[in-house]
Structure formats: C-alpha cells, structure tokens
Design an enzyme around this catalytic site. Sequence first.
Site, PDB file in Angstrom:
ATOM      1  N   CYS A 171     -33.817   6.315 -38.818  1.00  0.00           N
ATOM      2  CA  CYS A 171     -34.512   7.412 -38.860  1.00  0.00           C
ATOM      3  C   CYS A 171     -35.818   6.665 -39.530  1.00  0.00           C
ATOM      4  CB  CYS A 171     -34.392   8.678 -39.771  1.00  0.00           C
ATOM      5  SG  CYS A 171     -35.644  10.081 -39.866  1.00  0.00           S
ATOM      6  N   GLU A 220     -37.666   9.162 -32.405  1.00  0.00           N
ATOM      7  CA  GLU A 220     -36.775   8.024 -32.162  1.00  0.00           C
ATOM      8  C   GLU A 220     -37.063   7.491 -30.892  1.00  0.00           C
ATOM      9  OE1 GLU A 220     -35.188   5.731 -33.488  1.00  0.00           O
ATOM     10  OE2 GLU A 220     -33.906   7.106 -34.693  1.00  0.00           O
TER      11      GLU A 220
END
Length: 230
Positions: free
Chosen positions: A2, A109
């Site tokens: 992340c 992402e």
Amino acid sequence: MCGRLNMSLDPADLADELRLDVVSYDYTPRYNVPPGSFVPIVVERLDEDGQLNRRLETASWGLVPAWAKDTKIGFKAFNARSETVLEKPMFRQAIKRRRCALPIPGYYEWEVTDDGKQPWMMTSAGDDPLFMAGLFEFWKQPDQSWLVSTTIMTMESAGHLQDVHHRMPVFLSRAHIDEWIDPATVSSEVPALLDSVLGQVDPAGVDRHKVGKEIGNVRNDRPELARPVA
C-alpha cells in the site's frame, strides 16, 4: 503493498463515532498521498494526569524507530508485512506497545496488464472510510522535539483484491479497532491479537474502480484523479 493514499475526507468527522478525546490532526484534502507525507492515526495514550485518551494524531508515513540515525529509514518502512512484523527489528517493539488505526478514505494500487500498469482506487464498500491496522513510533529530532511516524500493516491479498495486487492492507472492522489499539495488551498476548485481527479481514468490504494513469505522478493532486475511468 500500500504505497499511495487518497485523503479526501476529514477523519475528524468521525470524532463521536470513534470516541475521540483529542483531535490533533490538521486536515488538508489530498488526493495523491505518497510515503513521507503526514497522515492521521488513531491511538490511545496516557495524558499528564494518567488518564487514557483516544487521540487522532498526525504521523509521518514511514516508520522511524527510536534507534534510527535519521529519518531516511522511514522511506523503506511505509508498510510492515504481517508475516514478519513480530521478528523484524524495525517493527517488533512497535507492535508490542504502539499499535494504531489509520482512517483512510481510499488507496491506490497498480495492476500489471499487457498494456502496462493500470491503477485502481480502493474504497470502503460502506459509509465509513477504510480502517487500516498500523504501528507508530517516536523519534527525537535534532531540535529535541518528537517526530511521530507510522507504517501500514499488509498481508496477502484475498478475494477480488487478488486480481489487482498480491498484497493488501490489514483492514480493521469497527469492532476490532478498540482491541488493536489498546495499549494495555501485554507482549505475550500480541501474537494472538495479530492472528485475531488477520482472521477478521474481509475484502468484500472494499470496493474498487479504475482511475487514470495520472495518479502515477505524485505531483498530480486534484479530485479528478479519483474518478472512475472506462
């Protein structure tokens, strides 16, 4: 992993729901937040009178342990792998004593495709933001003030999130926030606490949509970056 956040909502709006006693986070809307930036964390700490307060604090994203020589180490520690966090010197003290929750409206992402990397924005499937399990640390700066820093815990992706990336944050349900940030948990209980938190992660609580590739440049920071694209 992340490595990019969306901070488009003020987490102080959750003060009543999260039972916050103190709000010290200075909110500025941002739509493309990289490591090294300041982010909000929810912690429980004793005040000067020995009373336990739940606080919304500001932390630098990228953990800087107390023994670090400088803050550069934080750029390598914006994520902590849940599989090794109990043993890694970088994180093993923080997970025992300094656990936090990060209320994050969304994160980005990148999916590897035949046409290159396709960015996605992940958001909560409900009304709340995503709550991510994190750790925090204190580092004494040259001027003797304290830098608060944080890292986001990650785990192997599950459910539909596997289609985008092989890692995902460790998401906390509302019910598990209290348990995760409780500073009264003794060191011997932390492995069981970690297992419990990992076991409750539900990727079905996360929605996702494709966004434009402009998100890849951290200098781009505007609301349109989070809009869905075909």
